[in-house]
Design a protein around this motif. Structure first.
Motif, PDB file in Angstrom:
ATOM      1  N   PHE A   9      38.402  32.903  41.152  1.00  0.00           N
ATOM      2  CA  PHE A   9      39.780  33.231  40.787  1.00  0.00           C
ATOM      3  C   PHE A   9      39.968  33.218  39.265  1.00  0.00           C
ATOM      4  O   PHE A   9      40.609  34.108  38.693  1.00  0.00           O
ATOM      5  CB  PHE A   9      40.724  32.220  41.441  1.00  0.00           C
ATOM      6  CG  PHE A   9      42.158  32.325  41.012  1.00  0.00           C
ATOM      7  CD1 PHE A   9      42.925  33.433  41.341  1.00  0.00           C
ATOM      8  CD2 PHE A   9      42.751  31.306  40.278  1.00  0.00           C
ATOM      9  CE1 PHE A   9      44.256  33.525  40.942  1.00  0.00           C
ATOM     10  CE2 PHE A   9      44.075  31.388  39.885  1.00  0.00           C
ATOM     11  CZ  PHE A   9      44.829  32.501  40.215  1.00  0.00           C
ATOM     12  N   ASN A  12      36.698  35.625  37.664  1.00  0.00           N
ATOM     13  CA  ASN A  12      36.464  36.933  38.303  1.00  0.00           C
ATOM     14  C   ASN A  12      34.979  37.249  38.402  1.00  0.00           C
ATOM     15  O   ASN A  12      34.558  38.400  38.294  1.00  0.00           O
ATOM     16  CB  ASN A  12      37.194  38.051  37.544  1.00  0.00           C
ATOM     17  CG  ASN A  12      38.657  37.743  37.336  1.00  0.00           C
ATOM     18  OD1 ASN A  12      39.125  37.672  36.206  1.00  0.00           O
ATOM     19  ND2 ASN A  12      39.376  37.517  38.417  1.00  0.00           N
ATOM     20  N   THR A  41      46.426  37.059  42.823  1.00  0.00           N
ATOM     21  CA  THR A  41      45.854  37.973  41.822  1.00  0.00           C
ATOM     22  C   THR A  41      46.488  39.349  41.908  1.00  0.00           C
ATOM     23  O   THR A  41      46.829  39.947  40.882  1.00  0.00           O
ATOM     24  CB  THR A  41      44.331  38.073  42.016  1.00  0.00           C
ATOM     25  OG1 THR A  41      43.755  36.774  41.842  1.00  0.00           O
ATOM     26  CG2 THR A  41      43.715  39.026  41.012  1.00  0.00           C
ATOM     27  N   LEU A 259      39.393  39.522  43.820  1.00  0.00           N
ATOM     28  CA  LEU A 259      39.130  38.472  42.845  1.00  0.00           C
ATOM     29  C   LEU A 259      38.042  38.883  41.852  1.00  0.00           C
ATOM     30  O   LEU A 259      38.120  38.539  40.670  1.00  0.00           O
ATOM     31  CB  LEU A 259      38.743  37.177  43.561  1.00  0.00           C
ATOM     32  CG  LEU A 259      39.881  36.525  44.350  1.00  0.00           C
ATOM     33  CD1 LEU A 259      39.366  35.366  45.188  1.00  0.00           C
ATOM     34  CD2 LEU A 259      40.997  36.049  43.417  1.00  0.00           C
ATOM     35  N   PRO A 262      40.134  42.301  39.430  1.00  0.00           N
ATOM     36  CA  PRO A 262      41.585  42.110  39.550  1.00  0.00           C
ATOM     37  C   PRO A 262      42.415  43.384  39.400  1.00  0.00           C
ATOM     38  O   PRO A 262      43.478  43.510  40.004  1.00  0.00           O
ATOM     39  CB  PRO A 262      41.905  41.121  38.423  1.00  0.00           C
ATOM     40  CG  PRO A 262      40.619  40.438  38.141  1.00  0.00           C
ATOM     41  CD  PRO A 262      39.539  41.434  38.403  1.00  0.00           C
TER      42      PRO A 262
END
Length: 348
Positions: A9, A12, A41, A259, A262
């Motif tokens: 998260f 990335n 996200t 993730l 994004p």
């Protein structure tokens, strides 16, 4: 596991070993947490919007013989069709009047649609439907062809890599080059088009290692769009008796891709909606933010049978726009009919 998801998260990115560990050991509670971070996200990058694209399946002729595909060249049972330039333009005009501002022209690798014909079609669409984006999904071409299509006004090009494992790719793509497929994707991006890659989930003999190869490839390519969906057997193909992919895995991988990338445009595909009636709503909550209702002439929709059981009527039709928008709103999202470009892309 939570630590790994948090790392994904925040950064990335995960290593190949970490991604394999994640896929091999993900519990349901871990998965719920993963999906919540993917949702967070997508809210940060695109808000709660779901972009609608008008899909037009322009031909089901194809020179390729992919083992999973219902429009493969050797399928003598396929009812072949090819839209005229006028029919394609009229479908776009109809969609434009409904409010759509992106049109996706999809088809098999059909030699009839030369660069010259496609350039004329793109120019006509841009003339009749100002401010609309044109996406193409018509297979492998040369770099010069991709450049010509971009110069004519095309904005995006979708070309799933299907699998980033060379041996698996070659086992299901007779007489095709894995290296050329990858080179095509790089060339699409190089000429300035928004590039879309993607892979099938649940292919025979596919392992978590293969899926991690896909994820690593996507991270390296940094495409503007990623289309993934479950493998669904088709009765007139060599893989007709194989088990298909599942909704649960597909949605998990949508969350991981959100993730990893994004800013990506991430469709909730028709294939997912085919195997799970609420699959696309689940996909939105896992990070997906695109849906592609069908604008093809109605009599052609059954004929574009990539797999068995394809959804092609009712809320799948672009003409049923109100029903589609209602379902999206009921899931807690806002349907949007703008061009919906990737937020990092600008025409050169």
């Amino acid at each position: 596991m939570i630590h790994l998801i948090d790392k994904l998260f925040i950064n990335n990115s995960l290593t190949k070993e970490e991604l394999i560990f994640l896929l091999d050991n993900l519990t349901e509670s871990d998965r719920d947490y993963l999906i919540s971070k993917a949702y967070e996200t997508r809210l940060r990058t695109y808000g709660n919007t779901v972009f609608l694209r008008g899909l037009i399946e322009i031909t089901n002729y194809c020179k390729r013989d992919c083992c999973y595909c219902g429009i493969r060249a050797s399928n003598s049972s396929a009812q072949r069709y090819r839209l005229t330039e006028e029919e394609i333009l009229q479908a776009c005009i109809n969609g434009f009047e409904l409010g759509y501002r992106t049109f996706v022209l999809q088809g098999g690798e059909d030699a009839y649609f030369t660069d010259e014909k496609l350039i004329k079609i793109i120019s006509s669409i841009k003339s009749k439907c100002p401010e609309a984006a044109v996406t193409l999904s018509l297979g492998e071409k040369s770099e010069s062809s991709y450049k010509a299509l971009y110069d004519a006004g095309a904005d995006r090009y979708l070309l799933r890599h299907e699998t980033a494992t060379k041996s698996l790719y070659e086992s299901i793509h007779p007489n095709m080059s894995f290296e050329n497929r990858i080179e095509c994707l790089k060339n699409i991006k190089k000429v300035g088009l928004q590039v879309g890659a993607g892979f099938l989930i649940g292919l025979p003999n596919q392992t978590n290692q293969d899926i991690v190869n896909d994820l690593i490839f996507l991270k390296e390519l940094e495409p503007h769009m990623v289309g993934i969906g479950p493998f669904i057997p088709q009765k007139n193909t060599p893989l007709r008796d194989e088990k298909g992919g599942d909704s649960h895995t597909t949605i998990t991988l949508l969350a991981i891709i959100r993730l990893l990338l994004p800013n990506v445009l991430l469709p909730a595909t028709t294939a997912l909606g085919t195997i799970d009636s609420s699959g696309r709503e689940k996909a939105f909550k896992a990070g997906a933010n695109v849906i592609m209702p069908n604008l093809s002439p109605f009599e052609c929709r059954k004929k574009y049978a990539l797999y068995d059981g394809k959804v092609f009527t009712d809320t799948e039709s672009a003409e049923e726009k109100k029903k589609i928008e209602t379902k999206i709103k009921e899931a807690g999202f806002e349907p949007v009919l703008s061009r919906g470009d990737n937020i990092t892309w600008k025409r050169i």
